[in-house]
Design an enzyme around this catalytic site. Sequence first.
Site, PDB file in Angstrom:
ATOM      1  N   LYS A  25       0.858  -1.188   0.000  1.00  7.28           N
ATOM      2  CA  LYS A  25       0.000   0.000   0.000  1.00  7.28           C
ATOM      3  C   LYS A  25       0.891   1.234   0.000  1.00  7.28           C
ATOM      4  O   LYS A  25       1.629   1.481   0.960  1.00  7.28           O
ATOM      5  CB  LYS A  25      -0.919   0.003   1.216  1.00  7.28           C
ATOM      6  CG  LYS A  25      -1.966   1.108   1.174  1.00  7.28           C
ATOM      7  CD  LYS A  25      -2.978   0.946   2.284  1.00  7.28           C
ATOM      8  CE  LYS A  25      -4.062   2.018   2.193  1.00  7.28           C
ATOM      9  NZ  LYS A  25      -5.076   1.876   3.265  1.00  7.28           N
TER      10      LYS A  25
ATOM     11  N   ASP B 258     -16.806   0.177  -1.225  1.00  3.25           N
ATOM     12  CA  ASP B 258     -15.516  -0.289  -1.728  1.00  3.25           C
ATOM     13  C   ASP B 258     -14.542  -0.575  -0.596  1.00  3.25           C
ATOM     14  O   ASP B 258     -13.429  -1.064  -0.833  1.00  3.25           O
ATOM     15  CB  ASP B 258     -14.911   0.741  -2.695  1.00  3.25           C
ATOM     16  CG  ASP B 258     -14.754   2.108  -2.060  1.00  3.25           C
ATOM     17  OD1 ASP B 258     -15.790   2.732  -1.766  1.00  3.25           O
ATOM     18  OD2 ASP B 258     -13.614   2.567  -1.852  1.00  3.25           O
TER      19      ASP B 258
END
Length: 772
Positions: free
Chosen positions: A265, A425
């Site tokens: 990430k 999401d």
Amino acid sequence: MVKVVKYPISRLPLPPSTQILTHNLTPEPEIPSAAALVKLLNTNPVSLRRSKPSDGKAHFSYLTPLPLPFPYRLPPPQEGTPISTVEERTAYINKALTAREALHQVSVPSLNGAHASNGTSTSPAQLKMQRYKSLEREHYERELLAIAPTGLRDCLPHLDIGDALSITGLHSASASLEAQASESSHESATAIRQELIDVLSGDVTLMSINDDDDSSSRGYAPWSLRYSGHQFGSWAGQLGDGRAISILETPHPDDPDITYEIQLKGAGRTPFSRTADGLAVLRSSIREFLGAEAVQALKIPTTRSLSLISLPTLPVAREVPETAAIVARLAPSFIRIGNFEALNPPERDTTFIFFQGGGVQAQQDPDYNALRILGEWVVKRVLKLELADGEPWGKKLVWECARRNAIMVAGWQQMGFMHGVMNTDNISIMGLTIDYGPYAFMDVFSDAHICNHTDETGRYAYKYQPTMIIYALRALLRSLSPLIGAEMELKRAVNEDWAAGASKPQIAAWSDEALEAYQEELEDYIIGVFSEEYWNLMRKRLGLKSSAPMDNKELIRPLLNLLETHRLDYHSTLRSLATFRPSFLNSDEKLEPFLSSLLSSQEVSQSPLLPSKEEGAKAWLEYLQKLAARVELPEEKEAWMVEISGAEDWLEVREKETKLHNPRFVLRQWVLEEVIANLAAEAQQKKAETEEYGASSSTPSAGLVQSPIRPSSSKDGKKLLLKVLDMATRPFEPWGAEGKDDCALTEEEMEERRLCGLGESKLLGFQCSCSS
């Protein structure tokens, strides 16, 4: 106990092809394989790094990490380079970007003593992972701040990390460091650790590329997922992994049917980054790294953390200049509800702007075959539902996802955890806590607390989290409703061409039928699973082994009301309550100090509307009388006596077990802010010491996080990070010599006691933003 064979990261075994996501879902047609990815990066990398709408049938896009500032800082063209036309300028930019892509194959470093196999029998024989990097890219300084021993132990026990734990300075009785230590020589352990940092920082990419460039065989390369979603209740169109890149899958050695993805990430732009840079700042990376392991330790389903790597000389433009970091996180799957919404969206919108130069299609038309492919993968490989051949699976998928997420949110509520951004999401199909942004743990109890200061309407306030998970599951049901309706009609699972000849009215009819039949049932199911799980968890926090119909009305809700009315800290009060004995009510000598301990956190909240201590003591006394009567019920004592030996005091056993459900240490906002402030100051110092950024960092505020806590010159940021990590992964331990007199504490115990405290009153209920 069977000894686990360990592998350096470049030699981790891969799952069989049937378990590899990129071999079973659909890639962007432009990049159908790892070989095609390399070809594109050599010829037209701009098309990969530019945001654009995906092909309607694609589930993911191949790509490689590229942790660079964006807009990219490319060198000016040499004199004589033609750049007068758009085509010439594009060619120049492509050439410059190609030089920065990980396309140069580099040899594996000397790993003497390390396991030399390129895999095990579970690895596809044709996949041989190789290391690739750029020889011309700016290679920013990379500092390994921490490895999460618990994440490593649980998910990747077969990963050899060399001397990574020792060089970070982590020492923890819970980390099982001896079992996790590398058995390699000192030289090899150093090389293994350096390779680990290279890969987990995005500096080196692992890929398997077919020599014959056979596009029918996909090889292996990193990828990012495509998804859409509802953000704060509004349809947002195409989203996708804007800063997340999955780099590897590997089977768990104890159960090869379970695979774990390693995902970076903050490793650079992806085709889904829109106008963002794909990077993550140190501040948000620290929060994610610590948050995931803290939530796991509290027995709530979550993604996991592997590593935290700081890039102190890589600048990131946010509200103020900051520095970058990359978290490596782990999960069996990162698929979300939004992945399904992308394939059957509630609306198609062309008004969003992805990139400078005009609007593009923000949401594609439905692709029902892609919906089927994703659903079959999730049912078989992610949720692992047992189905007979041809058995309908659409409803079962939704119900299993609902069950898992209801259990997850029940865990959040009883532990006072607030996610902050429950967009569809951000809701895992597996029911895992995912995407740690402006999360928080409850301090002074407030049912309406909002942890995200950008949530102006309070949509994701603590009390609304169960409702918001229903909203998300409704979205999943709506996405799958045409398929479920078709299965209702067919009485079997749909096939490849199930919607090929269906008209729009037919699709709508299938959808309406499924929603009419199941939406209300789904909501009732979620409420039922959540309620049962939540009340059971709260009984454990109160030390109740048996179940009584009136527990909710007489004990649990009144407790929460009492905490809110008297502005008491949620966790420390419940921890104190765990020590309650009914006999206290018969002894003023024991009752008075106990009541004082229950009201002790009231002094920190400093509310002008606070009831008096006398009123608080009276309210607690009434509550304790009810709790004592409940604890002394014959069936309650019997439930405890079944599990203990006759020589043990059941009330003493009850106290010990109740403490195992009431954490002594909580990852509070003030603790996170202190870790962030100290590590950010150290990163800023490193940045200022480099020749390239020293001049631009001369102003005191440049690169420093605007934190309400000032960094301490006497604290080692990394040491503080590791101490907090250790405490967060063992939250029920009696940290700070709990119960001991202050004057008898060691320096280490005093620090632990400080970290278990509520911190300054100005940070109670501190709100964060989504900015990361």
